[in-house]
Structure formats: C-alpha cells, structure tokens
Design a protein around this motif. Structure first.
Motif, short mmCIF file in Angstrom:
data_model
loop_
_atom_site.label_atom_id
_atom_site.label_comp_id
_atom_site.label_asym_id
_atom_site.label_seq_id
_atom_site.Cartn_x
_atom_site.Cartn_y
_atom_site.Cartn_z
N ALA A 125 0.83 -1.20 0.00
CA ALA A 125 0.00 0.00 0.00
C ALA A 125 0.86 1.25 0.00
N ALA A 126 1.95 1.23 0.78
CA ALA A 126 2.88 2.37 0.80
C ALA A 126 3.53 2.54 -0.56
N LYS A 127 3.89 1.42 -1.18
CA LYS A 127 4.53 1.47 -2.50
C LYS A 127 3.57 2.08 -3.53
N LYS A 128 2.31 1.67 -3.50
CA LYS A 128 1.33 2.15 -4.48
C LYS A 128 0.68 3.47 -4.06
N ARG A 129 1.02 3.94 -2.83
CA ARG A 129 0.42 5.16 -2.27
C ARG A 129 -1.10 5.05 -2.26
N GLU A 130 -1.55 3.96 -1.68
CA GLU A 130 -2.99 3.70 -1.57
C GLU A 130 -3.38 3.68 -0.09
N THR A 131 -4.46 4.35 0.25
CA THR A 131 -4.89 4.38 1.64
C THR A 131 -5.44 3.02 2.06
N VAL A 132 -5.37 2.76 3.35
CA VAL A 132 -5.90 1.52 3.91
C VAL A 132 -6.86 1.86 5.04
N SER A 133 -7.77 0.95 5.32
CA SER A 133 -8.66 1.09 6.47
C SER A 133 -8.48 -0.12 7.37
N PHE A 134 -8.64 0.09 8.66
CA PHE A 134 -8.52 -1.02 9.60
C PHE A 134 -9.14 -0.65 10.94
N SER A 135 -9.38 -1.68 11.75
CA SER A 135 -9.79 -1.48 13.14
C SER A 135 -8.54 -1.49 14.00
N TYR A 136 -8.52 -0.65 15.03
CA TYR A 136 -7.33 -0.54 15.87
C TYR A 136 -7.72 -0.59 17.33
N LYS A 137 -7.02 -1.44 18.09
CA LYS A 137 -7.31 -1.62 19.51
C LYS A 137 -6.60 -0.54 20.32
N LEU A 138 -7.37 0.23 21.08
CA LEU A 138 -6.83 1.31 21.91
C LEU A 138 -6.59 0.76 23.32
N VAL A 139 -5.36 0.36 23.59
CA VAL A 139 -5.02 -0.29 24.86
C VAL A 139 -5.26 0.63 26.04
N ARG A 140 -4.96 1.93 25.87
CA ARG A 140 -5.12 2.89 26.98
C ARG A 140 -6.58 3.28 27.22
N HIS A 141 -7.46 2.74 26.39
CA HIS A 141 -8.89 3.04 26.55
C HIS A 141 -9.69 1.75 26.64
N GLY A 142 -9.20 0.85 27.48
CA GLY A 142 -9.92 -0.39 27.75
C GLY A 142 -10.06 -1.30 26.54
N ASN A 143 -9.09 -1.28 25.63
CA ASN A 143 -9.09 -2.11 24.42
C ASN A 143 -10.28 -1.81 23.50
N LYS A 144 -10.77 -0.58 23.57
CA LYS A 144 -11.83 -0.15 22.66
C LYS A 144 -11.33 -0.18 21.22
N GLU A 145 -12.21 -0.60 20.28
CA GLU A 145 -11.84 -0.65 18.86
C GLU A 145 -12.22 0.66 18.19
N ALA A 146 -11.31 1.20 17.39
CA ALA A 146 -11.57 2.42 16.62
C ALA A 146 -11.26 2.15 15.15
N LYS A 147 -11.99 2.78 14.25
CA LYS A 147 -11.77 2.62 12.82
C LYS A 147 -10.91 3.77 12.29
N TYR A 148 -9.95 3.43 11.44
CA TYR A 148 -9.06 4.44 10.86
C TYR A 148 -8.94 4.23 9.36
N GLU A 149 -8.81 5.34 8.65
CA GLU A 149 -8.39 5.30 7.26
C GLU A 149 -7.07 6.05 7.20
N VAL A 150 -6.01 5.39 6.72
CA VAL A 150 -4.66 5.88 6.89
C VAL A 150 -3.90 5.88 5.56
N GLU A 151 -3.09 6.91 5.37
CA GLU A 151 -2.12 6.94 4.28
C GLU A 151 -0.82 6.34 4.81
N PRO A 152 -0.45 5.13 4.41
CA PRO A 152 0.76 4.49 4.96
C PRO A 152 2.04 5.08 4.37
N TYR A 153 3.00 5.41 5.25
CA TYR A 153 4.26 6.00 4.81
C TYR A 153 5.46 5.10 5.10
#
Length: 306
Positions: free
Chosen positions: A134-162
């Motif tokens: 994705a970084a090579k093609k400069r394509e954004t990705v989406s994923f769920s991310y576990k927030l350890v400091r917030h009780g392992n709450k899941e958050a959704k992100y759309e990210v430009e990988p560098y």
C-alpha cells in the motif's frame, strides 16, 4: 530445500554480495561468493560460467521485480545497485540473517538442536506485506485498531501508509490520518483493507527526522533534545560499546573504574525504561531532572518491594 525457497535465498545472497563489494562486484567475485554461499546452504548452483551468467541475469530481473532494487553491470566497474526504491525500504542484511536462522531451525536441516530461538514472536507480521504494498502504491488503507489505553476499545481508521518501523520485536506503521501523523502497532491492527483510493505523497515527512533524536519508537517533538551524561560500571560499558544506547552515544571515559558516555536525544519514557534495565550500575550525571526521575522511580520500586 524447496526450489522456491532456494531461489529466494539465492536472490538475497546476490544482493548481499553486491552490497558487500560496495557497488563494484565483477562476475568472478559474484560467482565465487555465490558458489560458496550456495554450497554452505545446500542450494543448487551451476558449475559453468555460461550457465552462471544466464542465471545471474534472470536473478537480477527478479530482484528488480520483487525487491524493487535495480542492479546494472556498469562498464569498467562491475555490478552495482543503481536504484533502491525509497518507498519499499527493507533491511536485506537483517532479512538475510533472519532467513538463514529460519531455514536452520527447520527439522529437515538436522541442526535445529544447536539453536534455541526466543519463544517470543511479535504479532501482526501478517500485515507487513500488504502495508508495504500500500505504501509502495500510495494507496490508503482502512482497519480497526485496539486502543489499549482506553480499555481495548476498537476504533476505525483510514490511513495513508508511509513507513514501517521495527522496535523491540514489534512492527509499527507510521501514516497520516485526518492530516496528522500517527503511529500504529501492527499487533493491534485487524480487518485491514485496501480502499482503492490513492493519496499524494508528502515528501516533507521523513522517518529519520521523526526518530533520529528519540529512543525506540516514541516520537515526541514537544520534548526537547538534551545533552545527557551517564556513568556505568566497566562491565556494563563492554555491553554498551557493542550495542550503543543511541547513535549519538559518545564515549567520554573508558577505564577499569568507570564507563562514561554522552548522548543527545529526547528523554522519553522509552529511554527511561532502557536506562532502568541497567540500573544496577547506572549513575545519571546530568541533567538533574533525569537523575531525580530515575531516583524517584527506584524509590517507589523499593517501597513496593519492601
């Protein structure tokens, strides 16, 4: 060894040999080193120069296609790496040694009884290749991310990988989301998807600028870079000479009584934890606030374990 694994290892050996020659590797040098390396690893390798030349040309093409490294035969100089794709940075020396270890511990090599690897293996490595692509093609990705400091709450992100960065057996993604640079541990990423949306690469984002003045993965530009002076025992000094705390490490005193060094970096939690791992001989000479911080942590620890 299976042919596909043999080919991959031979490709890595070829890159390593050309890098070892500092970009001026003639065919005799390459053939001699390849023959020896392949013999050590029980990898098939042609016996005639003609067959070796044809194989080398095919391997150079494959290296360009899958490793994003261009190798050319420059007249009067030999084979050289003329281009390494900056958006697909891999440490092939480390990859090479890791692959050697991986093949060594396979049961059919009959030498696994001589190696006892660490039981701990970082999680999330399955996300490495898709994020790299994705970084090579400069394509954004989406994923769920576990927030350890917030009780392992899941958050959704759309990210430009560098960038992808390894630290203490964990891999991290550095990317841009909502216009800000953020860091994500790969072991906390799930449901990774390509979005099909490309992004404009921001050339002002530099991994070296982000981490050169920090220890480990902690990027905290709000914390100032400070000059730090530390004293250790002579024994600890031997280890710190082999594996410096930071690339800015400069030896001030090295004798039978003490090992004293100077560093220039941000005093982050990661750095403090690294110092505490050598607390048995550590003395912070400066700055004073770091000395107090180490002292307070040790006093709290002593009280807790009294």
């Amino acid at each position: 060894m299976k042919s596909s694994i043999s080919q991959l290892l031979r490709l890595m050996v070829t890159v390593s040999i050309i890098e070892e020659a500092h970009g001026h590797a003639d065919t005799d040098f390459i053939f001699n080193r390849l023959e020896r390396s392949c013999r050590w690893r029980n990898i098939p390798y042609p016996s005639t120069d003609g067959a070796r030349k044809r194989l080398l040309q095919r391997d150079i093409q494959t290296i360009s296609e899958i490793m994003y490294i261009d190798i050319k035969n420059v007249r009067n100089k030999g084979y050289m790496i003329v281009n390494r794709d900056e958006y697909a940075p891999l440490d092939f020396e480390k990859l090479f040694s890791d692959f050697d270890l991986l093949t060594a511990v396979q049961p059919d090599t009959k030498i696994n009884s001589f190696i006892y690897p660490d039981h701990h293996r970082g999680k999330g490595v399955s996300n490495l290749y898709p994020l790299l692509m994705a970084a090579k093609k400069r394509e954004t990705v989406s994923f769920s991310y576990k927030l350890v400091r917030h009780g392992n709450k899941e958050a959704k992100y759309e990210v430009e990988p560098y960038f992808l960065k390894e630290n203490q057996q964990r891999w991290y993604l550095i990317g841009k989301t909502d216009g800000k640079i953020k860091l994500f541990g790969l072991d906390r990423i799930s449901d990774l998807e390509f979005t099909g949306v490309t992004y404009k690469y921001d050339s002002s984002i530099s991994a070296s600028d982000m981490f050169d003045d920090s220890y480990g993965i902690w990027n905290a530009p709000e914390i100032p870079v400070e000059k730090i002076e530390l004293r250790f025992s002579q024994l600890d000094g031997e280890f710190l000479k082999g594996v410096p705390l930071h690339h800015s490490q400069r030896i001030l005193v090295d004798n039978e009584n003490e090992f004293r060094i100077e560093l220039n970096l941000r005093i982050t939690n990661d750095f403090v934890m690294a110092l505490l791992s050598r607390a048995n001989s550590l003395e912070v000479i400066s700055p004073l606030h770091l000395r107090e911080r180490i002292k307070n942590i040790c006093e709290i620890c002593a009280k807790r374990n009294n």
